[in-house]
Design a protein around this motif. Sequence first.
Motif, short mmCIF file in Angstrom:
data_model
loop_
_atom_site.label_atom_id
_atom_site.label_comp_id
_atom_site.label_asym_id
_atom_site.label_seq_id
_atom_site.Cartn_x
_atom_site.Cartn_y
_atom_site.Cartn_z
N HIS A 32 0.84 -1.14 -0.09
CA HIS A 32 0.12 0.01 0.11
C HIS A 32 0.82 1.20 -0.05
O HIS A 32 2.00 1.14 0.62
N SER A 33 0.48 2.30 -0.82
CA SER A 33 1.26 3.60 -0.80
C SER A 33 0.33 4.72 -0.69
O SER A 33 -0.80 4.74 -1.05
N VAL A 34 0.75 5.75 -0.09
CA VAL A 34 0.09 7.22 -0.09
C VAL A 34 0.96 7.96 -1.00
O VAL A 34 2.24 8.16 -0.86
N HIS A 35 0.31 8.66 -1.93
CA HIS A 35 1.22 9.42 -2.72
C HIS A 35 0.44 10.66 -3.11
O HIS A 35 -0.60 10.61 -3.38
N HIS A 36 1.10 11.99 -3.32
CA HIS A 36 0.69 13.21 -3.48
C HIS A 36 -0.11 13.10 -4.93
O HIS A 36 -1.02 13.80 -5.10
N GLY A 37 0.32 12.48 -6.13
CA GLY A 37 -0.16 12.40 -7.28
C GLY A 37 0.37 13.24 -8.35
O GLY A 37 0.20 12.99 -9.49
N ASP A 38 0.84 14.45 -7.85
CA ASP A 38 1.30 15.61 -8.94
C ASP A 38 2.80 15.53 -8.97
O ASP A 38 3.51 16.23 -9.61
N GLU A 39 3.70 14.60 -8.09
CA GLU A 39 5.03 14.49 -8.03
C GLU A 39 5.54 13.26 -8.40
O GLU A 39 4.73 12.32 -8.32
N PRO A 40 6.68 13.17 -9.11
CA PRO A 40 7.38 11.83 -9.38
C PRO A 40 7.66 11.02 -7.92
O PRO A 40 7.68 11.70 -6.84
N CYS A 41 7.57 9.99 -8.13
CA CYS A 41 7.79 8.98 -6.94
C CYS A 41 9.22 9.20 -6.51
O CYS A 41 10.20 9.41 -7.49
N SER A 42 9.47 9.32 -5.37
CA SER A 42 10.89 9.62 -4.75
C SER A 42 11.43 8.44 -4.32
O SER A 42 12.01 8.10 -3.19
N LEU A 43 11.87 7.66 -5.35
CA LEU A 43 12.63 6.26 -5.29
C LEU A 43 13.80 6.29 -6.24
O LEU A 43 14.34 5.18 -6.60
N GLY A 44 14.24 7.54 -6.54
CA GLY A 44 15.53 7.61 -7.36
C GLY A 44 15.27 7.68 -8.99
O GLY A 44 15.62 7.94 -9.70
N LEU A 45 13.93 7.13 -9.29
CA LEU A 45 13.34 7.51 -10.60
C LEU A 45 12.55 8.60 -10.76
O LEU A 45 11.28 8.62 -10.33
N ASP A 46 13.10 9.67 -10.82
CA ASP A 46 12.33 11.06 -10.49
C ASP A 46 11.90 11.48 -11.65
O ASP A 46 11.88 12.79 -11.70
N LYS A 47 11.71 11.12 -12.90
CA LYS A 47 11.20 11.43 -14.03
C LYS A 47 9.73 11.46 -14.27
O LYS A 47 9.07 12.26 -14.59
N ILE A 48 9.17 10.43 -13.95
CA ILE A 48 7.83 9.95 -14.50
C ILE A 48 6.74 9.98 -13.18
O ILE A 48 7.10 9.13 -12.23
N LYS A 49 5.78 10.72 -13.22
CA LYS A 49 5.12 10.64 -12.10
C LYS A 49 3.97 9.64 -12.47
O LYS A 49 3.85 9.19 -13.53
N PRO A 50 3.55 9.00 -11.41
CA PRO A 50 2.26 8.21 -11.39
C PRO A 50 1.17 8.54 -12.42
O PRO A 50 0.89 9.62 -12.54
N TYR A 51 0.81 7.65 -13.31
CA TYR A 51 -0.26 7.93 -14.36
C TYR A 51 -1.31 6.82 -14.57
O TYR A 51 -0.88 5.80 -14.23
N VAL A 52 -2.44 7.05 -14.71
CA VAL A 52 -3.53 6.42 -14.92
C VAL A 52 -3.25 5.43 -16.26
O VAL A 52 -2.87 5.90 -17.35
N LEU A 53 -3.06 4.21 -16.13
CA LEU A 53 -2.99 3.31 -17.36
C LEU A 53 -4.22 3.62 -18.49
O LEU A 53 -5.35 3.61 -18.14
N PRO A 54 -3.43 3.94 -19.49
CA PRO A 54 -4.43 4.17 -20.59
C PRO A 54 -5.53 2.94 -21.06
O PRO A 54 -5.05 1.91 -20.73
N ASP A 55 -6.29 3.05 -21.73
CA ASP A 55 -7.08 2.24 -22.56
C ASP A 55 -6.19 1.15 -23.32
O ASP A 55 -5.70 1.34 -24.23
N ILE A 56 -6.02 -0.09 -22.79
CA ILE A 56 -5.16 -1.13 -23.51
C ILE A 56 -5.96 -2.09 -24.23
O ILE A 56 -5.48 -2.95 -24.46
N GLN A 57 -7.09 -1.77 -24.39
CA GLN A 57 -7.94 -2.35 -25.30
C GLN A 57 -8.06 -3.89 -24.81
O GLN A 57 -7.97 -4.84 -25.96
N GLY A 58 -8.61 -4.26 -23.70
CA GLY A 58 -8.78 -5.61 -23.36
C GLY A 58 -7.44 -6.25 -22.85
O GLY A 58 -7.80 -7.63 -22.48
N LEU A 59 -6.27 -5.70 -23.15
CA LEU A 59 -5.09 -6.71 -22.85
C LEU A 59 -5.10 -6.71 -21.22
O LEU A 59 -5.48 -5.79 -20.48
#
Length: 274
Positions: A32-59
């Motif tokens: 489980h995690s609590v995250h602000h949402g507007d910031e990148p995750c603070s685990l050294g991978l500081d470029k990509i903030k969390p994003y909602v998975l796009p429509d993957i068309q049933g995959l």
Amino acid sequence: MVGSQIAKVLESKHKDYKLGDLVMGYFGWQSHSVHHGDEPCSLGLDKIKPYVLPDIQGLSPSLGLGFLGMPGNTAYFGFLEICKPKAGETVVVNAAAGAVGMHVGQIAKIKGCRVIGFAGSDDKVEWLKKEIGFDAAYNYKTVDIDKALAESAPNGVDCYFDNVGGEMSSIVMNRMNHFGRVSVCGAISSYNDAVKPKATLIQGMVNRSELKIEGFMVYRWEERWLEGIKQNIQWIKEGKLKYQETITNGFEKIPQAFIEMLEGKNFGKAIIKA
């Protein structure tokens, strides 16, 4: 411990993340995690903030961690943007049965290239040749790599996607054509070595053949992230991309699965189903 997840939103006060959304984020090895949402995750991978998975068309949503996530974009951008393959060229990829390697090889086939892969078991080699159409594939543990390349790439190598480094890479680069391109994705061969291994010098061959060698981190293409995902979805739907996943059930088995991944026991993307 750093780790990417497809997480389900259980509670939200953020307008972009709704209850039940599936979110890709680097939340680590935790349930489980609590995250602000507007910031990148603070685990050294500081470029990509969390994003909602796009429509993957049933995959399967698990693909958001593999072919439709960071590894997929690593293959898409790291190969196409750096190697810039042309139809008829010869491409070599190592760790070719891993999540990135098998993807790169298939993109190369889509682009009309001849593809040679190196993997760590005979089963993986057979899958690369029979299921996804590699022109040649070898078990690097049991073959002479230079002789294998002389056999399968008699006219030289144009593009090399390198996940491994070490002596293998020196051998491949010595077989490259003039103005060959090398995309350096990783250096698996030395990650766990206390003393870094020595390999044959490459400067002479780089100079002689005027090779282009470029390392990269996939987050360079953050602003084009969804472009890669959408293209990979299209290729999967068209039957041009096949994928493999090694799924381990049980949150408590994360360390075991991680070690086995580094030992090359996974086939495609290593996934934990918690």
